[in-house]
Motif scaffolding. Sequence first.
Motif, PDB file in Angstrom:
ATOM      1  N   ALA A  29     -20.271 -20.314 -19.118  1.00  0.00           N
ATOM      2  CA  ALA A  29     -19.459 -20.447 -17.914  1.00  0.00           C
ATOM      3  C   ALA A  29     -20.042 -21.507 -17.011  1.00  0.00           C
ATOM      4  O   ALA A  29     -21.253 -21.582 -16.833  1.00  0.00           O
ATOM      5  CB  ALA A  29     -19.390 -19.112 -17.159  1.00  0.00           C
ATOM      6  N   ALA A  30     -19.168 -22.321 -16.449  1.00  0.00           N
ATOM      7  CA  ALA A  30     -19.568 -23.268 -15.420  1.00  0.00           C
ATOM      8  C   ALA A  30     -19.791 -22.506 -14.126  1.00  0.00           C
ATOM      9  O   ALA A  30     -19.396 -21.349 -13.995  1.00  0.00           O
ATOM     10  CB  ALA A  30     -18.476 -24.327 -15.246  1.00  0.00           C
ATOM     11  N   PRO A  31     -20.450 -23.146 -13.128  1.00  0.00           N
ATOM     12  CA  PRO A  31     -20.714 -22.428 -11.862  1.00  0.00           C
ATOM     13  C   PRO A  31     -19.481 -21.832 -11.217  1.00  0.00           C
ATOM     14  O   PRO A  31     -19.521 -20.724 -10.685  1.00  0.00           O
ATOM     15  CB  PRO A  31     -21.340 -23.527 -10.986  1.00  0.00           C
ATOM     16  CG  PRO A  31     -21.981 -24.452 -11.960  1.00  0.00           C
ATOM     17  CD  PRO A  31     -21.082 -24.448 -13.171  1.00  0.00           C
ATOM     18  N   GLU A  32     -18.325 -22.566 -11.280  1.00  0.00           N
ATOM     19  CA  GLU A  32     -17.132 -22.004 -10.643  1.00  0.00           C
ATOM     20  C   GLU A  32     -16.620 -20.776 -11.389  1.00  0.00           C
ATOM     21  O   GLU A  32     -16.037 -19.866 -10.799  1.00  0.00           O
ATOM     22  CB  GLU A  32     -16.024 -23.066 -10.556  1.00  0.00           C
ATOM     23  CG  GLU A  32     -15.554 -23.597 -11.899  1.00  0.00           C
ATOM     24  CD  GLU A  32     -16.372 -24.808 -12.348  1.00  0.00           C
ATOM     25  OE1 GLU A  32     -15.946 -25.480 -13.293  1.00  0.00           O
ATOM     26  OE2 GLU A  32     -17.427 -25.056 -11.742  1.00  0.00           O
ATOM     27  N   GLU A  33     -16.869 -20.730 -12.714  1.00  0.00           N
ATOM     28  CA  GLU A  33     -16.455 -19.546 -13.472  1.00  0.00           C
ATOM     29  C   GLU A  33     -17.353 -18.362 -13.163  1.00  0.00           C
ATOM     30  O   GLU A  33     -16.902 -17.217 -13.125  1.00  0.00           O
ATOM     31  CB  GLU A  33     -16.486 -19.867 -14.968  1.00  0.00           C
ATOM     32  CG  GLU A  33     -15.435 -20.900 -15.386  1.00  0.00           C
ATOM     33  CD  GLU A  33     -15.603 -21.303 -16.826  1.00  0.00           C
ATOM     34  OE1 GLU A  33     -16.712 -21.742 -17.185  1.00  0.00           O
ATOM     35  OE2 GLU A  33     -14.638 -21.157 -17.582  1.00  0.00           O
ATOM     36  N   TYR A 122     -28.184 -15.051 -21.128  1.00  0.00           N
ATOM     37  CA  TYR A 122     -28.908 -15.971 -20.235  1.00  0.00           C
ATOM     38  C   TYR A 122     -28.157 -16.022 -18.904  1.00  0.00           C
ATOM     39  O   TYR A 122     -26.959 -16.314 -18.875  1.00  0.00           O
ATOM     40  CB  TYR A 122     -28.991 -17.383 -20.824  1.00  0.00           C
ATOM     41  CG  TYR A 122     -29.852 -17.495 -22.059  1.00  0.00           C
ATOM     42  CD1 TYR A 122     -31.227 -17.702 -21.949  1.00  0.00           C
ATOM     43  CD2 TYR A 122     -29.292 -17.415 -23.336  1.00  0.00           C
ATOM     44  CE1 TYR A 122     -32.023 -17.812 -23.090  1.00  0.00           C
ATOM     45  CE2 TYR A 122     -30.075 -17.529 -24.466  1.00  0.00           C
ATOM     46  CZ  TYR A 122     -31.440 -17.731 -24.337  1.00  0.00           C
ATOM     47  OH  TYR A 122     -32.220 -17.848 -25.461  1.00  0.00           O
ATOM     48  N   LEU A 123     -28.887 -15.741 -17.821  1.00  0.00           N
ATOM     49  CA  LEU A 123     -28.293 -15.763 -16.485  1.00  0.00           C
ATOM     50  C   LEU A 123     -29.066 -16.725 -15.593  1.00  0.00           C
ATOM     51  O   LEU A 123     -30.305 -16.663 -15.547  1.00  0.00           O
ATOM     52  CB  LEU A 123     -28.347 -14.374 -15.833  1.00  0.00           C
ATOM     53  CG  LEU A 123     -27.717 -13.189 -16.553  1.00  0.00           C
ATOM     54  CD1 LEU A 123     -27.945 -11.922 -15.729  1.00  0.00           C
ATOM     55  CD2 LEU A 123     -26.235 -13.408 -16.787  1.00  0.00           C
ATOM     56  N   PRO A 124     -28.387 -17.597 -14.855  1.00  0.00           N
ATOM     57  CA  PRO A 124     -29.063 -18.288 -13.750  1.00  0.00           C
ATOM     58  C   PRO A 124     -29.265 -17.296 -12.615  1.00  0.00           C
ATOM     59  O   PRO A 124     -28.356 -16.532 -12.288  1.00  0.00           O
ATOM     60  CB  PRO A 124     -28.071 -19.390 -13.368  1.00  0.00           C
ATOM     61  CG  PRO A 124     -26.736 -18.870 -13.810  1.00  0.00           C
ATOM     62  CD  PRO A 124     -26.974 -17.983 -14.992  1.00  0.00           C
ATOM     63  N   ALA A 203     -33.497 -22.973 -14.733  1.00  0.00           N
ATOM     64  CA  ALA A 203     -32.203 -22.299 -14.680  1.00  0.00           C
ATOM     65  C   ALA A 203     -31.398 -22.602 -15.943  1.00  0.00           C
ATOM     66  O   ALA A 203     -31.084 -23.763 -16.207  1.00  0.00           O
ATOM     67  CB  ALA A 203     -31.427 -22.748 -13.450  1.00  0.00           C
ATOM     68  N   PRO A 204     -31.042 -21.581 -16.725  1.00  0.00           N
ATOM     69  CA  PRO A 204     -30.217 -21.813 -17.912  1.00  0.00           C
ATOM     70  C   PRO A 204     -28.733 -21.798 -17.562  1.00  0.00           C
ATOM     71  O   PRO A 204     -28.330 -21.338 -16.488  1.00  0.00           O
ATOM     72  CB  PRO A 204     -30.558 -20.606 -18.792  1.00  0.00           C
ATOM     73  CG  PRO A 204     -30.776 -19.494 -17.800  1.00  0.00           C
ATOM     74  CD  PRO A 204     -31.409 -20.160 -16.590  1.00  0.00           C
ATOM     75  N   GLN A 205     -27.912 -22.300 -18.463  1.00  0.00           N
ATOM     76  CA  GLN A 205     -26.480 -22.091 -18.346  1.00  0.00           C
ATOM     77  C   GLN A 205     -26.167 -20.643 -18.695  1.00  0.00           C
ATOM     78  O   GLN A 205     -26.865 -20.010 -19.487  1.00  0.00           O
ATOM     79  CB  GLN A 205     -25.720 -23.032 -19.288  1.00  0.00           C
ATOM     80  CG  GLN A 205     -25.765 -24.494 -18.875  1.00  0.00           C
ATOM     81  CD  GLN A 205     -24.943 -25.384 -19.794  1.00  0.00           C
ATOM     82  OE1 GLN A 205     -25.148 -25.393 -21.009  1.00  0.00           O
ATOM     83  NE2 GLN A 205     -24.011 -26.128 -19.235  1.00  0.00           N
ATOM     84  N   TYR A 206     -25.103 -20.117 -18.097  1.00  0.00           N
ATOM     85  CA  TYR A 206     -24.700 -18.742 -18.371  1.00  0.00           C
ATOM     86  C   TYR A 206     -24.254 -18.612 -19.828  1.00  0.00           C
ATOM     87  O   TYR A 206     -23.423 -19.383 -20.308  1.00  0.00           O
ATOM     88  CB  TYR A 206     -23.562 -18.339 -17.437  1.00  0.00           C
ATOM     89  CG  TYR A 206     -22.986 -16.976 -17.746  1.00  0.00           C
ATOM     90  CD1 TYR A 206     -23.547 -15.830 -17.216  1.00  0.00           C
ATOM     91  CD2 TYR A 206     -21.884 -16.852 -18.592  1.00  0.00           C
ATOM     92  CE1 TYR A 206     -23.024 -14.581 -17.507  1.00  0.00           C
ATOM     93  CE2 TYR A 206     -21.362 -15.608 -18.888  1.00  0.00           C
ATOM     94  CZ  TYR A 206     -21.934 -14.475 -18.344  1.00  0.00           C
ATOM     95  OH  TYR A 206     -21.415 -13.249 -18.645  1.00  0.00           O
ATOM     96  N   VAL A 207     -24.823 -17.637 -20.528  1.00  0.00           N
ATOM     97  CA  VAL A 207     -24.473 -17.384 -21.928  1.00  0.00           C
ATOM     98  C   VAL A 207     -24.507 -15.880 -22.172  1.00  0.00           C
ATOM     99  O   VAL A 207     -25.412 -15.186 -21.706  1.00  0.00           O
ATOM    100  CB  VAL A 207     -25.450 -18.090 -22.899  1.00  0.00           C
ATOM    101  CG1 VAL A 207     -25.184 -17.655 -24.338  1.00  0.00           C
ATOM    102  CG2 VAL A 207     -25.335 -19.606 -22.799  1.00  0.00           C
ATOM    103  N   ALA A 208     -23.535 -15.365 -22.917  1.00  0.00           N
ATOM    104  CA  ALA A 208     -23.562 -13.987 -23.412  1.00  0.00           C
ATOM    105  C   ALA A 208     -23.013 -14.010 -24.829  1.00  0.00           C
ATOM    106  O   ALA A 208     -21.872 -14.422 -25.042  1.00  0.00           O
ATOM    107  CB  ALA A 208     -22.738 -13.063 -22.519  1.00  0.00           C
ATOM    108  N   VAL A 209     -23.810 -13.598 -25.800  1.00  0.00           N
ATOM    109  CA  VAL A 209     -23.417 -13.720 -27.191  1.00  0.00           C
ATOM    110  C   VAL A 209     -23.945 -12.527 -27.985  1.00  0.00           C
ATOM    111  O   VAL A 209     -25.006 -11.989 -27.684  1.00  0.00           O
ATOM    112  CB  VAL A 209     -23.942 -15.053 -27.793  1.00  0.00           C
ATOM    113  CG1 VAL A 209     -25.438 -15.150 -27.691  1.00  0.00           C
ATOM    114  CG2 VAL A 209     -23.487 -15.240 -29.224  1.00  0.00           C
ATOM    115  N   CYS A 210     -23.189 -12.131 -28.992  1.00  0.00           N
ATOM    116  CA  CYS A 210     -23.638 -11.096 -29.919  1.00  0.00           C
ATOM    117  C   CYS A 210     -23.469 -11.614 -31.334  1.00  0.00           C
ATOM    118  O   CYS A 210     -22.354 -11.918 -31.760  1.00  0.00           O
ATOM    119  CB  CYS A 210     -22.855  -9.800 -29.722  1.00  0.00           C
ATOM    120  SG  CYS A 210     -23.400  -8.473 -30.821  1.00  0.00           S
TER     121      CYS A 210
END
Length: 481
Positions: A29-33, A122-124, A203-210
């Motif tokens: 997700a980008a910051p606005e997302e 991964y969360l900022p 700061a990482p980019q937002y990621v959620a993966v399984c």
Amino acid sequence: MAKDRSGGFHPSKGKPSGGRPEGLGVSTAAPEEIEQFLDRTDEYLQDDETLDPAVPLRHPNRPPGGGGNGNGKPNLRETDTTIEMAMAPGVDTEPERLPDILDKDLFAELAAFRSECCVTIYLPTHQSGVEVNEKHDAILLKNTLKDLSAKLADAGIETARIEQLLTPAYALLQQSRFWGRMEKGLAMFIADGYFKYVKMRVAPQYVAVCKKRFYMTPLVPVLTCNTYFYLLVISKQKCKLFRADAFGMEPVHVPDLPDDMMAVKRLSDKDASTFRVGTGSGTGGANFHGMAGGNPEHKDNIAVYFEAVDDVIFREVLHNENAPLLLAGVEYLIPIYRAASDYHNICPEALTGSHEHDEIHDLYARARGIMQPYFDQPLDKALTIYANQSATPLSSSIAADIIPAAYYGRLSHLFVRKGATIHGQFDETNASLELHGSEEESSDDLLDMAVIKTLTQGGEAYLLPPERMPAASDIAAVFRY
């Protein structure tokens, strides 16, 4: 997602397909997302009538700021206390904090882990400010877990298994101390009976993966870096030494370091130039003849003091070092120390001004800005190697060439664009590569695998913004042969 009376979390029911997923795709997700996560109307509620315990209720008389050091900022360097799992009954997997800076062995251990369901997040995150007070980071994690729960249920994972898998992460939502001591990012690695996390200093980019393994590429910037420098804050009152690396700075205790100029015996013994004159009335101050700023004898005394400081620092710390030494101090003191010092690697630039009372994070930020070219040297060297090999078969920016070479240990340097993915499959047995235009059920992230293979087989990997990539591609590499 609601809790039952035992405190366990129950995700919404999914479609009972009864199967096992090959993998759930990476969500970025980008910051606005990310901001859209925070705008959800249900994020503050457990159900229609119950406020979520993770939402802070601030007393009207409470002063602004968070943390526990009295100045509105969290104590970032303190070690996490043990997570109180009693707050989530039924949890039998205790979160384990990994070092902020990972070595390659630990990176390889995480990369080698395999399970039917490996969740990577991964969360900022925020270190201070209103985002900490209002627990934006905890709310973002909560919404991420809700989304993952729904995706896992849709993929046919049983509700009980989802609950067992994610409840340790939900337990962290109750830990105010945990969220008040964030770094710039948070990485979480979750599987059955397995929960590890890293508080990232970048700061990482937002990621959620399984998937069936953990997603590793965002960890590249927090791998152990052997590049460091020393910072010496000089003044007539007190000199202080620090050791700094790519991620932070800490004081260096130097035994026997003179406290000030008068602590140096050679100065205190110079009666003719340092005798004390009283006012005779008992009021007012005193002065030291020969110590007035700007006269030659005063500068000679400063030089003697700096010689003593340099002797002690060299004997206790720098005698076996080759790291750069950056000086910080009032401008006229810098050349005096340079002339008095015997250390061979004093930086040509200096941090001028009065810095003896600076906060360590502010001082580090200024010093890091000056030393940035020093930290860029390994990357600059790697990019030069790529440029020199660009007209030969020893470099490429074509994924079909690079990915097989990564699996077989042929890469010396790998460059990867931040946020990029390459979907497909590679069969090491018959060297068969299949690239997918978009993510499929059987897809793996081959770019992530290329990073893992390169780092675990002795190569170097760099995660770069598009403008720093050596070619207009998501991937580029230099081959060993």
